[in-house]
Design a protein around this motif. Sequence first.
Motif, PDB file in Angstrom:
ATOM      1  N   LEU A 163     -13.669   1.288  23.521  1.00  0.00           N
ATOM      2  CA  LEU A 163     -13.473   2.331  24.522  1.00  0.00           C
ATOM      3  C   LEU A 163     -14.563   3.384  24.307  1.00  0.00           C
ATOM      4  O   LEU A 163     -14.753   3.871  23.180  1.00  0.00           O
ATOM      5  CB  LEU A 163     -12.084   2.970  24.355  1.00  0.00           C
ATOM      6  CG  LEU A 163     -11.773   4.143  25.277  1.00  0.00           C
ATOM      7  CD1 LEU A 163     -11.834   3.744  26.745  1.00  0.00           C
ATOM      8  CD2 LEU A 163     -10.406   4.746  24.971  1.00  0.00           C
ATOM      9  N   GLU A 196     -10.271  -3.844  20.203  1.00  0.00           N
ATOM     10  CA  GLU A 196     -10.699  -3.396  18.877  1.00  0.00           C
ATOM     11  C   GLU A 196     -12.224  -3.468  18.793  1.00  0.00           C
ATOM     12  O   GLU A 196     -12.811  -4.514  19.081  1.00  0.00           O
ATOM     13  CB  GLU A 196     -10.055  -4.293  17.797  1.00  0.00           C
ATOM     14  CG  GLU A 196     -10.669  -4.185  16.415  1.00  0.00           C
ATOM     15  CD  GLU A 196     -10.659  -2.766  15.848  1.00  0.00           C
ATOM     16  OE1 GLU A 196      -9.590  -2.158  15.809  1.00  0.00           O
ATOM     17  OE2 GLU A 196     -11.748  -2.284  15.452  1.00  0.00           O
ATOM     18  N   LYS A 197     -12.841  -2.397  18.367  1.00  0.00           N
ATOM     19  CA  LYS A 197     -14.318  -2.386  18.368  1.00  0.00           C
ATOM     20  C   LYS A 197     -14.947  -3.188  17.225  1.00  0.00           C
ATOM     21  O   LYS A 197     -16.071  -3.661  17.348  1.00  0.00           O
ATOM     22  CB  LYS A 197     -14.838  -0.944  18.365  1.00  0.00           C
ATOM     23  CG  LYS A 197     -14.626  -0.180  17.090  1.00  0.00           C
ATOM     24  CD  LYS A 197     -15.277   1.197  17.171  1.00  0.00           C
ATOM     25  CE  LYS A 197     -15.059   1.976  15.902  1.00  0.00           C
ATOM     26  NZ  LYS A 197     -15.632   3.307  15.922  1.00  0.00           N
ATOM     27  N   ASP A 236      -3.318   7.959  12.714  1.00  0.00           N
ATOM     28  CA  ASP A 236      -4.143   8.977  12.047  1.00  0.00           C
ATOM     29  C   ASP A 236      -4.815   9.934  13.031  1.00  0.00           C
ATOM     30  O   ASP A 236      -5.077  11.085  12.694  1.00  0.00           O
ATOM     31  CB  ASP A 236      -5.256   8.304  11.226  1.00  0.00           C
ATOM     32  CG  ASP A 236      -4.758   7.810   9.878  1.00  0.00           C
ATOM     33  OD1 ASP A 236      -3.539   7.868   9.634  1.00  0.00           O
ATOM     34  OD2 ASP A 236      -5.594   7.353   9.071  1.00  0.00           O
ATOM     35  N   VAL A 244       0.802  -1.231   0.000  1.00  0.00           N
ATOM     36  CA  VAL A 244       0.000   0.000   0.000  1.00  0.00           C
ATOM     37  C   VAL A 244       0.834   1.280   0.000  1.00  0.00           C
ATOM     38  O   VAL A 244       0.301   2.360  -0.223  1.00  0.00           O
ATOM     39  CB  VAL A 244      -0.995   0.044   1.189  1.00  0.00           C
ATOM     40  CG1 VAL A 244      -1.793  -1.238   1.270  1.00  0.00           C
ATOM     41  CG2 VAL A 244      -0.303   0.317   2.512  1.00  0.00           C
ATOM     42  N   ARG A 283      -5.262  -3.363  -4.006  1.00  0.00           N
ATOM     43  CA  ARG A 283      -3.958  -3.096  -3.396  1.00  0.00           C
ATOM     44  C   ARG A 283      -3.631  -4.089  -2.287  1.00  0.00           C
ATOM     45  O   ARG A 283      -2.519  -4.580  -2.204  1.00  0.00           O
ATOM     46  CB  ARG A 283      -3.924  -1.673  -2.830  1.00  0.00           C
ATOM     47  CG  ARG A 283      -3.290  -0.669  -3.757  1.00  0.00           C
ATOM     48  CD  ARG A 283      -2.784   0.560  -3.068  1.00  0.00           C
ATOM     49  NE  ARG A 283      -3.794   1.321  -2.406  1.00  0.00           N
ATOM     50  CZ  ARG A 283      -4.706   2.073  -3.000  1.00  0.00           C
ATOM     51  NH1 ARG A 283      -4.694   2.161  -4.315  1.00  0.00           N
ATOM     52  NH2 ARG A 283      -5.599   2.733  -2.332  1.00  0.00           N
ATOM     53  N   ALA A 318      -1.175   1.458  13.321  1.00  0.00           N
ATOM     54  CA  ALA A 318      -0.472   2.117  14.435  1.00  0.00           C
ATOM     55  C   ALA A 318      -0.539   1.229  15.678  1.00  0.00           C
ATOM     56  O   ALA A 318       0.480   0.960  16.327  1.00  0.00           O
ATOM     57  CB  ALA A 318      -1.088   3.485  14.713  1.00  0.00           C
ATOM     58  N   GLY A 327     -10.557  -0.781   4.819  1.00  0.00           N
ATOM     59  CA  GLY A 327     -10.588   0.454   4.025  1.00  0.00           C
ATOM     60  C   GLY A 327      -9.749   0.472   2.767  1.00  0.00           C
ATOM     61  O   GLY A 327     -10.003   1.278   1.884  1.00  0.00           O
ATOM     62  N   VAL A 386      -6.882   5.015  17.491  1.00  0.00           N
ATOM     63  CA  VAL A 386      -8.285   4.822  17.112  1.00  0.00           C
ATOM     64  C   VAL A 386      -8.602   5.311  15.697  1.00  0.00           C
ATOM     65  O   VAL A 386      -9.736   5.175  15.245  1.00  0.00           O
ATOM     66  CB  VAL A 386      -9.233   5.527  18.116  1.00  0.00           C
ATOM     67  CG1 VAL A 386      -9.187   4.843  19.477  1.00  0.00           C
ATOM     68  CG2 VAL A 386      -8.875   7.012  18.260  1.00  0.00           C
ATOM     69  N   GLY A 390      -7.822  -2.596  11.221  1.00  0.00           N
ATOM     70  CA  GLY A 390      -8.191  -1.214  10.913  1.00  0.00           C
ATOM     71  C   GLY A 390      -8.456  -1.035   9.427  1.00  0.00           C
ATOM     72  O   GLY A 390      -9.057  -1.907   8.772  1.00  0.00           O
ATOM     73  N   LEU A 391      -7.975   0.051   8.874  1.00  0.00           N
ATOM     74  CA  LEU A 391      -8.254   0.343   7.465  1.00  0.00           C
ATOM     75  C   LEU A 391      -7.565  -0.645   6.526  1.00  0.00           C
ATOM     76  O   LEU A 391      -7.989  -0.803   5.391  1.00  0.00           O
ATOM     77  CB  LEU A 391      -7.847   1.783   7.127  1.00  0.00           C
ATOM     78  CG  LEU A 391      -8.752   2.864   7.724  1.00  0.00           C
ATOM     79  CD1 LEU A 391      -8.141   4.242   7.538  1.00  0.00           C
ATOM     80  CD2 LEU A 391     -10.141   2.825   7.098  1.00  0.00           C
ATOM     81  N   THR A 413      -0.291   4.537   5.952  1.00  0.00           N
ATOM     82  CA  THR A 413      -0.041   3.341   6.750  1.00  0.00           C
ATOM     83  C   THR A 413       1.368   3.359   7.331  1.00  0.00           C
ATOM     84  O   THR A 413       1.568   3.110   8.519  1.00  0.00           O
ATOM     85  CB  THR A 413      -0.242   2.092   5.868  1.00  0.00           C
ATOM     86  OG1 THR A 413      -1.589   2.116   5.394  1.00  0.00           O
ATOM     87  CG2 THR A 413       0.004   0.823   6.635  1.00  0.00           C
TER      88      THR A 413
END
Length: 445
Positions: free
Chosen positions: A202, A159-160, A407, A81, A176, A140, A171, A222, A166-167, A417
């Motif tokens: 959280l 992690e929610k 981020d 990426v 890619r 991160a 995302g 986050v 994450g992305l 990233t």
Amino acid sequence: MEVNRSDNATGLNETYGPLPQVAALREAHRCLFCYDAPCTHACPTHIDIPGFIKKISTDNLLGSAQTILESNLLGATCARVCPVQELCEGACVLGPSNKPISIGRLQRYAMDYVYERDIQVLHPEAPTGRRVAVIGSGPAGLSCAGELARRGHAVTVFEKRELPGGLSTYGIISLREPVEIALAEAKMIAQLGVTIETGRELGGDLSLAELQKSFEMVILSVGLGRSPQLGIPGEEHVLDGLEYVENSKVTSTPFEIGRQVVVIGAGNTAIDCATIARRLGAERVTIVYRRTDKEMTAYPHEYEFAKQEGIEFRFLAQPAEAVVEEGELTGLRCHQMELGAPDASGRPAAVPIEGGEFFIPADQIVKAIGQQKPAIASVLGLATEKGYIAVDYEFETSIPGVFAIGDCIRHRGEASTVMAVQDGKMAAQVLHARLMAAELSAREA
Ligand SMILES: Cc1cc2nc3c(=O)[nH]c(=O)nc-3n(C[C@H](O)[C@H](O)[C@H](O)COP(=O)(O)OP(=O)(O)OC[C@H]3O[C@@H](n4cnc5c(N)ncnc54)[C@H](O)[C@@H]3O)c2cc1C
Ligand code: SF4
């Protein structure tokens, strides 16, 4: 944690296949193995690039992967990426006269070797008994958690979402990075001894006070939120670009693509959404942006790629209304703009031309206009800078013992990233030093 979920809700595959061995060896042998290599300087995580390429040239792929991981725990994601044209490959000394070394593809070659064989390259040191909580399992958070675990600390990542990454998982377009790669990296971090608890939030089922009772330090990684509002009539018929990409990767429900798709925005996410629409069968895809191609935030190579995909661009166009007739979306009404004096961003302001209006027919409109600032900042009462979580030079927030990376703190410069991974690595160094100092004082007491 389930890490074997199969990728690809829609059948979009990685643009580049793996390098065959002959091609990888040939490419590795082209490298000049420069002293004080500019490619390494240009990498935000400072991977020893000539070092890992040299090992590929002698077919030592395990050693090569180890060299990469020593500097960047998410080497397989970054190989795919990273905007290498702007970073390592852009700095390669062979670039101006010849062709730069395909550093990204060689890095992927070495990393894929170990993930395909499920080889755990790095191992943790003896346990220190020190406990750290990481909130968010994007690049991160995973980088920071992995670096701390390598030093023997007991790390739990909360992690929610259902899946970690994450992305990288949700995302980044499958062309890619497929989901499996992000999940393989999360698994490798877990095998370093990190506990990853998904479905934990959280501000939801977890409070900061609770975490502070059980952990010595808390790290917020986050990321950012969903797309902001456009504030135009008919917005309820406009799709969120982040969800659009997510649905093309991991959805279990059918993902519908319009025939005539309009994408609002001019960054890399807009290009990703437009590419998804085009590749999945939209007849006409138009990117709408209120300034011109000179002010676009998408990388130049992404812009060129989009044009080759047959994506159209409508510049100097400000969305005014998502037009709906008899409950059906029919298109986007836009104001015609012109460029004026620079605004607060330093770019020429887009100013409406009086009476200049036009209509673009569309049965699907997607907004890709950036991400909302981290909402957790106000929930926790953290100091902010331009809406991002404010931190000092050691990543500490306005609450002592609570750190933030990635981020959610990136109020300056391009969020990427590799920058998030580097934040995680640097923060782990700071936290390790503090945890060891605390350990020393505890022993002396
Ligand atoms: C569509 C898109 C495409 C991109 N493409 C590229 C690319 O090609 N190359 C590149 O270098 N960069 C790309 N980026 C940027 C890159 O993905 C980010 O810079 C990077 O993921 C940031 O990592 P992070 O860990 O800070 O945040 P994220 O990846 O956003 O991870 C944050 C994590 O925290 C979790 N979380 C949030 N709040 C809570 C909470 N309260 N409790 C528990 N968990 C929580 C989230 O669910 C998420 O998993 C792209 C970004 C987008 C939006
Ligand atoms: S700058 Fe190019 S040639 Fe020199 S070490 Fe890096 S990849 Fe090899």
